[in-house]
Write an enzyme that holds these catalytic residues in place. Sequence first.
Site, PDB file in Angstrom:
ATOM      1  N   CYS A 383       0.840  -1.210   0.000  1.00  0.00           N
ATOM      2  CA  CYS A 383       0.000   0.000   0.000  1.00  0.00           C
ATOM      3  C   CYS A 383       0.871   1.256   0.000  1.00  0.00           C
ATOM      4  O   CYS A 383       1.448   1.568  -1.034  1.00  0.00           O
ATOM      5  CB  CYS A 383      -1.001  -0.052   1.152  1.00  0.00           C
ATOM      6  N   HIS A 509      -3.569  -5.230   0.471  1.00  0.00           N
ATOM      7  CA  HIS A 509      -2.965  -5.779   1.693  1.00  0.00           C
ATOM      8  C   HIS A 509      -3.045  -7.308   1.704  1.00  0.00           C
ATOM      9  O   HIS A 509      -4.026  -7.858   2.199  1.00  0.00           O
ATOM     10  CB  HIS A 509      -3.711  -5.245   2.924  1.00  0.00           C
ATOM     11  N   GLU A 511      -1.502  -9.245   3.570  1.00  0.00           N
ATOM     12  CA  GLU A 511      -1.356  -9.769   4.946  1.00  0.00           C
ATOM     13  C   GLU A 511      -2.696 -10.127   5.591  1.00  0.00           C
ATOM     14  O   GLU A 511      -2.751 -10.952   6.492  1.00  0.00           O
ATOM     15  CB  GLU A 511      -0.577  -8.777   5.819  1.00  0.00           C
TER      16      GLU A 511
HETATM   17  N1  GLN Z   1      -2.019   6.611   2.754  1.00  0.00           N
HETATM   18  C1  GLN Z   1      -2.117   5.844   1.554  1.00  0.00           C
HETATM   19  C2  GLN Z   1      -3.486   5.988   0.908  1.00  0.00           C
HETATM   20  O1  GLN Z   1      -4.438   6.358   1.558  1.00  0.00           O
HETATM   21  C3  GLN Z   1      -1.792   4.395   1.797  1.00  0.00           C
HETATM   22  C4  GLN Z   1      -2.737   3.711   2.735  1.00  0.00           C
HETATM   23  C5  GLN Z   1      -2.216   2.411   3.285  1.00  0.00           C
HETATM   24  O2  GLN Z   1      -1.001   2.165   3.287  1.00  0.00           O
HETATM   25  N2  GLN Z   1      -3.105   1.566   3.808  1.00  0.00           N
HETATM   26  O3  GLN Z   1      -3.637   5.731  -0.248  1.00  0.00           O
END
Ligand code: GLN
Length: 536
Positions: A383, A509, A511
């Site tokens: 992310c 994600h 995970e």
């Molecule tokens: N801050 C980034 C976004 O909102 C990544 C979010 C995250 O890593 N879950 O796109």
Amino acid sequence: MPSTKYVFVTGGVASSLGKGIISASLAKLLQARGFSVTIQKLDPYINIDPGTLNPYEHGECYVTEDGAETDLDLGHYERYLNVPTSQANNVTTGRIYQEVIFRERRGDYLGETVQVIPHITDEIKRRIKLLGSENKFDFVITEIGGTVGDIESLPYIEAVRQMRWEIGTDCVVVHLTLVPFLAAAGELKTKPTQHSVKTLLEQGVQPDIIVCRTEKHLNENLRNKIALFCNVNPTAVIESIDAESIYDVPLLMLDEKLDVEVLEKTRMPMGNTPELSKWEEFLFRLKHPEKQVVIGLIGKYVELKDAYKSIHESFVHAGASNHCKVIVKALHSESITHATAGDILKGLDGILVAPGFGSRGIEGKIEAIRYARENQIPFLGICLGMQCAVIEFGRNVLGLKDAHSTEMDPDTTNPVIDIMEGQKSVSGKGGTMRLGAYPCTISENSRAFDVYGTPDIRERHRHRYEFNNAYLDLYQKAGMKASGINTKDNLVEIVELSSHPWFIGIQFHPEYKSTVANPHPLFVNFVKAAITYSEK
Ligand code: GLN
């Protein structure tokens, strides 16, 4: 088939005794006996969900397939049971009150005074029974957050009291307490447990089973003493000794017959002998690694293991699957600069840059990625970690010196990461990100395709920003390939470098989807790449 049975798990004496692990372990044993089980967490705080909580407050925010931002205990449930959870599996006081107040405004209670009892407790019971409706599950295990005696948890305990009165033996209460060892006296002490059961009794609930968290074995005398003072059978006093791994706990609970007690109390048939051979195999591999790698986890909440809970557990699964011990070295991104990167990151066999929000520590993450890219160290960016990989490539390979995400620098002339179209009109912060599972199509002849072995995947998201497609051609020509795309909305979900042995950034994600039964292929392959790197 008899009706659904409800198991309530409460906690006393202290927090952090592991109610989530005990609940998940009990669920695992019942599942292994052939029963269908689901688990639910009731959280006594007033936030609607933990999505708006700082990880320092509440650890990781876990995301379900249906896009609910939930308590990290739901992650344990999925990792143990290999069954997805949903919004219904996590309820907070905020959500309960929101619903009751909404109904009050609609006029559902016209003429009545709306009160904690019965309106709030009825809504709590409705949420509990929702999972048991349609008899889809033989058991619904409901974990009550907090510790008995807390003001916040009173309505939940009251709801348990009422359910117990209403459904009798279709319900069982398991109370988890601490039996501390006093070194000076050389003894385990039962008094805190007695007091905590008394507190529960004052609220009208007699626990059926007492699980005692302890660092030393409980002898017969001690078990009898707890049984006598707390009105339970000696067989219902269950020892939960500190374990080497949380994955040992189901087997420890099997030895202590926690599942048998629950089945007897709810008058259920014993079912099959628990089938845990796969679980035991996993534990064997976990405890008998043949090699070892060190992975750097670059983030900004590194002092708090719970902040990256699912990432740590995914490495446990991936390590076992590779017969490899994975040492995760948590490194603070704020300490990494161009000058310190070499010293801080040397000796790592893989680098993972963590998800996150806001600009704190962002430059350190970008430096760590430069180091991984230039030194051909296996890299996984999750992310925000993926977004940083895109920024790094923009700045250091494409020469776009001020490449950035508009989250950190709204005025950059090279917004390589930008807010998603659908997010532009969103003003509220709670539950408004791109959340939950979305499909992604992987191009053949890519590292990602090798990893997944299929072009069609579904992964869970939690973000507002995305790869800016205006730069896509430029990136692809220079060697950063978009190997996974959400074709419906044309969003880049996976990037990788063709000139690097293992460099993958993902907007989702992985995970959240790694379980004991199904270690996530991205983590399994990342660890494999780290092993190859370490052997060079
Ligand atoms: N801050 C980034 C976004 O909102 C990544 C979010 C995250 O890593 N879950 O796109």
